[in-house]
Structure formats: C-alpha cells, structure tokens
Scaffold this motif. Structure first.
Motif, PDB file in Angstrom:
ATOM      1  N   VAL A 146       0.851   9.654  20.339  1.00 34.01           N
ATOM      2  CA  VAL A 146       1.984   8.808  20.686  1.00 34.01           C
ATOM      3  C   VAL A 146       1.610   7.437  20.153  1.00 34.01           C
ATOM      4  O   VAL A 146       0.722   6.763  20.685  1.00 34.01           O
ATOM      5  CB  VAL A 146       2.249   8.769  22.205  1.00 34.01           C
ATOM      6  CG1 VAL A 146       3.473   7.911  22.505  1.00 34.01           C
ATOM      7  CG2 VAL A 146       2.442  10.184  22.753  1.00 34.01           C
ATOM      8  N   ARG A 147       2.251   7.044  19.073  1.00 36.39           N
ATOM      9  CA  ARG A 147       1.833   5.838  18.366  1.00 36.39           C
ATOM     10  C   ARG A 147       2.377   4.579  19.033  1.00 36.39           C
ATOM     11  O   ARG A 147       3.044   4.644  20.062  1.00 36.39           O
ATOM     12  CB  ARG A 147       2.226   5.952  16.899  1.00 36.39           C
ATOM     13  CG  ARG A 147       1.437   7.096  16.236  1.00 36.39           C
ATOM     14  CD  ARG A 147       1.660   7.241  14.767  1.00 36.39           C
ATOM     15  NE  ARG A 147       0.790   8.298  14.234  1.00 36.39           N
ATOM     16  CZ  ARG A 147       0.973   8.881  13.078  1.00 36.39           C
ATOM     17  NH1 ARG A 147       1.985   8.542  12.298  1.00 36.39           N
ATOM     18  NH2 ARG A 147       0.139   9.830  12.659  1.00 36.39           N
ATOM     19  N   ILE A 148       2.069   3.411  18.471  1.00 38.51           N
ATOM     20  CA  ILE A 148       2.318   2.115  19.106  1.00 38.51           C
ATOM     21  C   ILE A 148       3.743   2.037  19.664  1.00 38.51           C
ATOM     22  O   ILE A 148       4.719   2.294  18.965  1.00 38.51           O
ATOM     23  CB  ILE A 148       2.088   0.971  18.098  1.00 38.51           C
ATOM     24  CG1 ILE A 148       0.623   0.964  17.647  1.00 38.51           C
ATOM     25  CG2 ILE A 148       2.476  -0.375  18.692  1.00 38.51           C
ATOM     26  CD1 ILE A 148       0.343   0.073  16.464  1.00 38.51           C
ATOM     27  N   ASN A 149       3.811   1.704  20.956  1.00 40.85           N
ATOM     28  CA  ASN A 149       5.080   1.521  21.678  1.00 40.85           C
ATOM     29  C   ASN A 149       5.953   2.772  21.714  1.00 40.85           C
ATOM     30  O   ASN A 149       7.146   2.681  22.019  1.00 40.85           O
ATOM     31  CB  ASN A 149       5.878   0.339  21.112  1.00 40.85           C
ATOM     32  CG  ASN A 149       5.170  -0.977  21.327  1.00 40.85           C
ATOM     33  OD1 ASN A 149       4.455  -1.149  22.317  1.00 40.85           O
ATOM     34  ND2 ASN A 149       5.342  -1.898  20.410  1.00 40.85           N
ATOM     35  N   GLY A 150       5.373   3.939  21.454  1.00 37.04           N
ATOM     36  CA  GLY A 150       6.115   5.178  21.606  1.00 37.04           C
ATOM     37  C   GLY A 150       6.377   5.476  23.076  1.00 37.04           C
ATOM     38  O   GLY A 150       5.652   5.016  23.958  1.00 37.04           O
ATOM     39  N   VAL A 151       7.417   6.256  23.347  1.00 35.66           N
ATOM     40  CA  VAL A 151       7.816   6.593  24.715  1.00 35.66           C
ATOM     41  C   VAL A 151       7.954   8.107  24.836  1.00 35.66           C
ATOM     42  O   VAL A 151       8.579   8.750  23.988  1.00 35.66           O
ATOM     43  CB  VAL A 151       9.162   5.923  25.084  1.00 35.66           C
ATOM     44  CG1 VAL A 151       9.642   6.373  26.457  1.00 35.66           C
ATOM     45  CG2 VAL A 151       9.036   4.399  25.026  1.00 35.66           C
ATOM     46  N   VAL A 152       7.375   8.665  25.909  1.00 43.65           N
ATOM     47  CA  VAL A 152       7.577  10.073  26.244  1.00 43.65           C
ATOM     48  C   VAL A 152       8.236  10.098  27.620  1.00 43.65           C
ATOM     49  O   VAL A 152       7.631   9.715  28.627  1.00 43.65           O
ATOM     50  CB  VAL A 152       6.250  10.864  26.240  1.00 43.65           C
ATOM     51  CG1 VAL A 152       6.505  12.319  26.583  1.00 43.65           C
ATOM     52  CG2 VAL A 152       5.564  10.738  24.872  1.00 43.65           C
ATOM     53  N   GLN A 153       9.505  10.533  27.655  1.00 47.64           N
ATOM     54  CA  GLN A 153      10.299  10.455  28.873  1.00 47.64           C
ATOM     55  C   GLN A 153       9.862  11.487  29.927  1.00 47.64           C
ATOM     56  O   GLN A 153       9.040  12.360  29.665  1.00 47.64           O
ATOM     57  CB  GLN A 153      11.778  10.638  28.533  1.00 47.64           C
ATOM     58  CG  GLN A 153      12.466   9.357  28.157  1.00 47.64           C
ATOM     59  CD  GLN A 153      12.560   8.376  29.320  1.00 47.64           C
ATOM     60  OE1 GLN A 153      12.297   8.683  30.483  1.00 47.64           O
ATOM     61  NE2 GLN A 153      12.940   7.155  28.999  1.00 47.64           N
ATOM     62  N   VAL A 154      10.433  11.370  31.134  1.00 50.70           N
ATOM     63  CA  VAL A 154      10.103  12.266  32.240  1.00 50.70           C
ATOM     64  C   VAL A 154      10.313  13.717  31.820  1.00 50.70           C
ATOM     65  O   VAL A 154      11.243  14.041  31.073  1.00 50.70           O
ATOM     66  CB  VAL A 154      10.926  11.973  33.526  1.00 50.70           C
ATOM     67  CG1 VAL A 154      10.622  10.589  34.069  1.00 50.70           C
ATOM     68  CG2 VAL A 154      12.404  12.172  33.306  1.00 50.70           C
ATOM     69  N   ASN A 155       9.418  14.579  32.294  1.00 53.43           N
ATOM     70  CA  ASN A 155       9.536  16.031  32.124  1.00 53.43           C
ATOM     71  C   ASN A 155       9.650  16.458  30.659  1.00 53.43           C
ATOM     72  O   ASN A 155      10.214  17.508  30.354  1.00 53.43           O
ATOM     73  CB  ASN A 155      10.721  16.576  32.929  1.00 53.43           C
ATOM     74  CG  ASN A 155      10.585  16.248  34.399  1.00 53.43           C
ATOM     75  OD1 ASN A 155       9.495  16.336  34.963  1.00 53.43           O
ATOM     76  ND2 ASN A 155      11.662  15.846  35.036  1.00 53.43           N
ATOM     77  N   THR A 156       9.092  15.660  29.775  1.00 54.93           N
ATOM     78  CA  THR A 156       9.130  15.942  28.339  1.00 54.93           C
ATOM     79  C   THR A 156       7.817  16.577  27.915  1.00 54.93           C
ATOM     80  O   THR A 156       6.755  16.181  28.392  1.00 54.93           O
ATOM     81  CB  THR A 156       9.398  14.640  27.557  1.00 54.93           C
ATOM     82  OG1 THR A 156      10.746  14.228  27.832  1.00 54.93           O
ATOM     83  CG2 THR A 156       9.211  14.806  26.065  1.00 54.93           C
ATOM     84  N   VAL A 157       7.872  17.558  27.032  1.00 55.52           N
ATOM     85  CA  VAL A 157       6.673  18.267  26.582  1.00 55.52           C
ATOM     86  C   VAL A 157       6.506  18.079  25.072  1.00 55.52           C
ATOM     87  O   VAL A 157       7.362  18.502  24.288  1.00 55.52           O
ATOM     88  CB  VAL A 157       6.758  19.768  26.924  1.00 55.52           C
ATOM     89  CG1 VAL A 157       5.549  20.512  26.374  1.00 55.52           C
ATOM     90  CG2 VAL A 157       6.881  19.966  28.438  1.00 55.52           C
ATOM     91  N   LEU A 158       5.391  17.431  24.703  1.00 53.66           N
ATOM     92  CA  LEU A 158       4.995  17.333  23.292  1.00 53.66           C
ATOM     93  C   LEU A 158       4.075  18.490  22.968  1.00 53.66           C
ATOM     94  O   LEU A 158       3.061  18.678  23.651  1.00 53.66           O
ATOM     95  CB  LEU A 158       4.223  16.041  23.035  1.00 53.66           C
ATOM     96  CG  LEU A 158       4.962  14.739  22.810  1.00 53.66           C
ATOM     97  CD1 LEU A 158       3.955  13.655  22.436  1.00 53.66           C
ATOM     98  CD2 LEU A 158       6.027  14.864  21.743  1.00 53.66           C
ATOM     99  N   VAL A 159       4.374  19.241  21.952  1.00 55.28           N
ATOM    100  CA  VAL A 159       3.524  20.372  21.585  1.00 55.28           C
ATOM    101  C   VAL A 159       2.218  19.850  20.985  1.00 55.28           C
ATOM    102  O   VAL A 159       2.144  18.711  20.512  1.00 55.28           O
ATOM    103  CB  VAL A 159       4.239  21.313  20.589  1.00 55.28           C
ATOM    104  CG1 VAL A 159       5.499  21.902  21.230  1.00 55.28           C
ATOM    105  CG2 VAL A 159       4.557  20.600  19.287  1.00 55.28           C
ATOM    106  N   PRO A 160       1.157  20.667  20.998  1.00 48.98           N
ATOM    107  CA  PRO A 160      -0.106  20.244  20.391  1.00 48.98           C
ATOM    108  C   PRO A 160       0.100  19.762  18.957  1.00 48.98           C
ATOM    109  O   PRO A 160       0.843  20.369  18.176  1.00 48.98           O
ATOM    110  CB  PRO A 160      -0.958  21.506  20.449  1.00 48.98           C
ATOM    111  CG  PRO A 160      -0.455  22.231  21.657  1.00 48.98           C
ATOM    112  CD  PRO A 160       1.034  21.996  21.635  1.00 48.98           C
ATOM    113  N   GLY A 161      -0.546  18.639  18.639  1.00 52.90           N
ATOM    114  CA  GLY A 161      -0.487  18.091  17.294  1.00 52.90           C
ATOM    115  C   GLY A 161       0.761  17.303  16.960  1.00 52.90           C
ATOM    116  O   GLY A 161       0.867  16.750  15.864  1.00 52.90           O
TER     117      GLY A 161
END
Length: 201
Positions: A114-129
C-alpha cells in the motif's frame, strides 16, 4: 512508554525494542526483532495488537486494535511513518508506506504494497502481492483499486461495506451526537491507565 489499559499490559520480546518516545498501550504483543520507532503509538483499545518478528513500525505510525477487529501485523512487515493501521490483518512481508490508511476488517495479503497515502477501506481484502498505487483507494472483497477522483465508483462499493457498523458498531440511524456521546464514554477508560516505568526502555 508502556501502559496498562483495561487491565491488560504489553508483552515485548527481550530482543524487540520500543523507542522511549513511542507509546504502547494495553494488550499488545511484540515479537522478536521487531522495532517500534520514535513517536509511534500502538494501542489495544479493547482488541489485541500483535506485531510479528522483524517488523518495523516507523516514526509516528498508529496501530490500533478494537472490539471485533484486532490488529495483526505479520513478520518482516514495514509500517511506514504516519501510517494508520486500525483493526487490520497485515500478512508477512507486506509494505505499508508513509501515510497509508488501513481500516477495520481489512486484510492485506502477503507481500502486498500500500504505497504513499494509499487507502484500504473497511472489510476490504487485498490479495497477496497486490499494489495500491500512491494515493489510490482499495475497496471491496476482493479489492477493486481506484484513483481518488473516481469517487462515485468507490462509493458504489464502499456504501455496502458498513463503515458505521464495522468501526462503531452502530447503524446509520444513530446520530452524530449520540455516536460521540457513546465514544466519549468508551474513551473515558484512558483516565485509569497506569504507566509501567520499570519496563519503559
């Protein structure tokens, strides 16, 4: 500074280190070789925080665990300066850059960025890589990743993720006045904290 909160206290492996100006509060577990740098705050409000081996928490980062949303940081993770990790599960070798924000219920897969100032919202899933570019927003499960100007597309997914219920445990019918009254009561527990001067290092 190590503090007892809600009758729980931090446990720090002897080979880990916490800078004197960092604050570690409550049910926090810090594993071997982890480093917590100056000005960082790690707070287990009423949900645990675990930090894995050889993870680095940079200056002024905030990591919080809450009810139903503990914060788990895996091994060999970089938590960048001024980042905000709230009730997120960050898997091994992820990179959370300066100013990134991870919200409750989110999951960051192994090796994701998650790069500079990136946002991952509630209940969000980022896959590996996966990569959230600078200033972009990840939303949904699995995550869709958008530039910030694509607000309508982001909101179309985000409104179904139940931010109020996930973060505060309330429905949309609860007024801001009532929500802040509840939060004021909840945070009053900080008045009872005790600094453990024998273990501050």
């Amino acid at each position: 500074m190590l503090m007892r909160h809600r009758d729980r206290e931090p446990a720090i492996h002897p080979s880990a280190s916490v800078a004197p100006s960092a604050v570690v509060v409550g049910d926090v577990r810090i594993a071997a070789g982890a480093r917590v740098l100056h000005g960082a705050v790690i707070s287990a409000e009423d949900g645990e925080v675990t930090i894995g081996e050889d993870t680095i928490v940079m200056e002024h980062a905030l990591i919080r665990g809450g009810s139903g949303h503990p914060a788990h940081i895996g091994r060999a993770v970089m938590i960048g300066p001024h980042s905000h990790v709230n009730g997120s599960n960050v898997e091994d070798e992820a990179f959370i850059a300066t100013g990134a924000s991870l919200f409750p219920g989110s999951r960051i897969g192994a090796g994701a960025e998650v790069r500079i100032n990136g946002v991952v919202q509630v209940n969000t899933v980022l896959v590996p890589g996966a990569v959230v570019p600078i200033g972009w927003i990840a939303v949904g499960s699995p995550a869709s990743i958008f530039a910030p100007e694509r607000h309508e597309e982001i909101w179309a997914i985000q409104r179904e993720l139940d931010f109020g219920g996930t973060v505060y445990g309330v429905g949309r019918e609860v007024s801001m006045r009532e929500l802040m009254r509840q939060q004021s009561e909840y945070y009053a527990a900080h008045a009872d904290e005790v600094i453990d001067r024998s273990r501050t290092r």
